[in-house]
Design a protein around this motif. Structure first.
Motif, PDB file in Angstrom:
ATOM      1  N   PHE A 160       0.829  -1.206   0.000  1.00 34.64           N
ATOM      2  CA  PHE A 160       0.000   0.000   0.000  1.00 34.64           C
ATOM      3  C   PHE A 160       0.862   1.253   0.000  1.00 34.64           C
ATOM      4  CE2 PHE A 160      -2.258   3.405   2.235  1.00 34.64           C
ATOM      5  CZ  PHE A 160      -3.324   3.575   1.369  1.00 34.64           C
ATOM      6  N   ALA A 172       2.215   1.727  -3.425  1.00 29.11           N
ATOM      7  CA  ALA A 172       1.185   2.251  -4.326  1.00 29.11           C
ATOM      8  C   ALA A 172       0.996   3.753  -4.122  1.00 29.11           C
ATOM      9  CB  ALA A 172      -0.132   1.510  -4.106  1.00 29.11           C
ATOM     10  N   GLU A 173       1.002   4.189  -2.867  1.00 26.50           N
ATOM     11  CA  GLU A 173       0.863   5.610  -2.572  1.00 26.50           C
ATOM     12  C   GLU A 173       2.044   6.406  -3.143  1.00 26.50           C
ATOM     13  OE1 GLU A 173      -1.871   7.299  -0.280  1.00 26.50           O
ATOM     14  OE2 GLU A 173      -2.501   5.793  -1.743  1.00 26.50           O
ATOM     15  N   ARG A 195       1.648   6.731  -6.836  1.00 28.97           N
ATOM     16  CA  ARG A 195       0.634   7.742  -7.155  1.00 28.97           C
ATOM     17  C   ARG A 195       1.229   9.141  -7.019  1.00 28.97           C
ATOM     18  NH1 ARG A 195      -4.000  10.035  -4.041  1.00 28.97           N
ATOM     19  NH2 ARG A 195      -3.238   8.811  -2.291  1.00 28.97           N
ATOM     20  N   TYR A 227      -3.016  -1.052  -6.423  1.00 30.78           N
ATOM     21  CA  TYR A 227      -4.308  -0.815  -5.773  1.00 30.78           C
ATOM     22  C   TYR A 227      -5.271  -1.966  -6.060  1.00 30.78           C
ATOM     23  CZ  TYR A 227      -3.142   4.021  -4.535  1.00 30.78           C
ATOM     24  OH  TYR A 227      -2.582   5.144  -3.987  1.00 30.78           O
ATOM     25  N   TYR A 287      -6.872  -4.508  -3.224  1.00 32.03           N
ATOM     26  CA  TYR A 287      -8.317  -4.696  -3.055  1.00 32.03           C
ATOM     27  C   TYR A 287      -8.685  -6.165  -3.224  1.00 32.03           C
ATOM     28  CZ  TYR A 287     -13.316  -4.465  -3.514  1.00 32.03           C
ATOM     29  OH  TYR A 287     -14.656  -4.686  -3.330  1.00 32.03           O
ATOM     30  N   TYR A 301      -8.751  -3.149   2.722  1.00 29.55           N
ATOM     31  CA  TYR A 301      -8.268  -2.204   1.717  1.00 29.55           C
ATOM     32  C   TYR A 301      -9.383  -1.774   0.763  1.00 29.55           C
ATOM     33  CZ  TYR A 301      -3.669  -3.301   3.485  1.00 29.55           C
ATOM     34  OH  TYR A 301      -2.583  -3.445   4.303  1.00 29.55           O
ATOM     35  N   THR A 309      -8.856   1.299  -1.518  1.00 29.83           N
ATOM     36  CA  THR A 309      -7.988   1.169  -2.689  1.00 29.83           C
ATOM     37  C   THR A 309      -8.799   1.000  -3.971  1.00 29.83           C
ATOM     38  OG1 THR A 309      -7.711  -1.212  -2.363  1.00 29.83           O
ATOM     39  CG2 THR A 309      -6.054   0.228  -1.385  1.00 29.83           C
ATOM     40  N   TYR A 330      -9.128   4.476  -5.230  1.00 24.30           N
ATOM     41  CA  TYR A 330      -7.878   4.935  -5.833  1.00 24.30           C
ATOM     42  C   TYR A 330      -7.613   4.229  -7.162  1.00 24.30           C
ATOM     43  CZ  TYR A 330      -7.170   6.937  -1.214  1.00 24.30           C
ATOM     44  OH  TYR A 330      -7.323   7.632  -0.048  1.00 24.30           O
ATOM     45  N   TYR A 331      -8.014   2.974  -7.255  1.00 21.47           N
ATOM     46  CA  TYR A 331      -7.903   2.243  -8.518  1.00 21.47           C
ATOM     47  C   TYR A 331      -8.724   2.956  -9.600  1.00 21.47           C
ATOM     48  CZ  TYR A 331      -8.602  -1.594 -11.866  1.00 21.47           C
ATOM     49  OH  TYR A 331      -8.674  -2.349 -13.003  1.00 21.47           O
TER      50      TYR A 331
END
Length: 160
Positions: free
Chosen positions: A68, A71-72, A75, A87, A91, A98, A101, A104-105
């Motif tokens: 995670f 992924a952040e 981004r 993301y 998920y 999650y 996420t 965010y996806y």
């Protein structure tokens, strides 16, 4: 300001020292690498954090918390393709923990111009909003509505 520069320089030095070939002994433990990545991330050096998190995940690929964080960082670095895949992976691995996420996806799909796919994801996310343990629920609910409208409006604006 000098402290930040020294911190970034020392983290960069540590990356170089723990890098190298597969035949060399790795001196930093995964826990130490994760700690360095968090430090780099808190200093705003997302590119160093990305490298360190990737190194950590080679040793412990099933660590969802670090995935995670990676992924952040992706981004923040505007590497939407890598962020999107992580993301989705998060998920799929644990939708209850999650759930955010998925939102965010959908955002990452929008960043790539895949508005119809993003809209499907946001519609699916509406069910996640009912989850009582969802963090930042109020914010995500507001943003969900905005993103859903944006999925409809963006292609029209793009074509005009």
């Amino acid at each position: 300001m000098n402290a930040i520069k020294i911190g970034i320089l020392s983290i960069s030095f540590l990356i170089v020292s723990i890098g190298g070939t597969a035949q060399e002994k790795q001196y930093a433990s995964p826990g130490h690498i994760r700690k360095m990545a968090r430090t780099a991330e808190s200093l705003g050096d997302v590119y160093t954090a990305i490298d360190l998190y990737k190194t950590f995940l080679t040793a412990k690929p099933d660590n969802l918390k670090v995935s995670f964080r990676l992924a952040e960082c992706y981004r923040q670095a505007r590497d939407y393709e890598n962020a999107m895949s992580l993301y989705k992976k998060l998920y799929d691995a644990n939708p209850k923990k999650y759930g955010a996420t998925l939102f965010y996806y959908g955002q990452m799909l929008m960043q790539q111009g895949k508005y119809a796919d993003a809209k499907k994801v946001f519609v699916k996310f509406k069910k996640v909003l009912r989850t009582p343990t969802l963090k930042n629920k109020r914010y995500l609910k507001k943003m969900y509505k905005v993103m859903l409208k944006a999925c409809d409006l963006a292609p029209v604006l793009k074509d005009s």
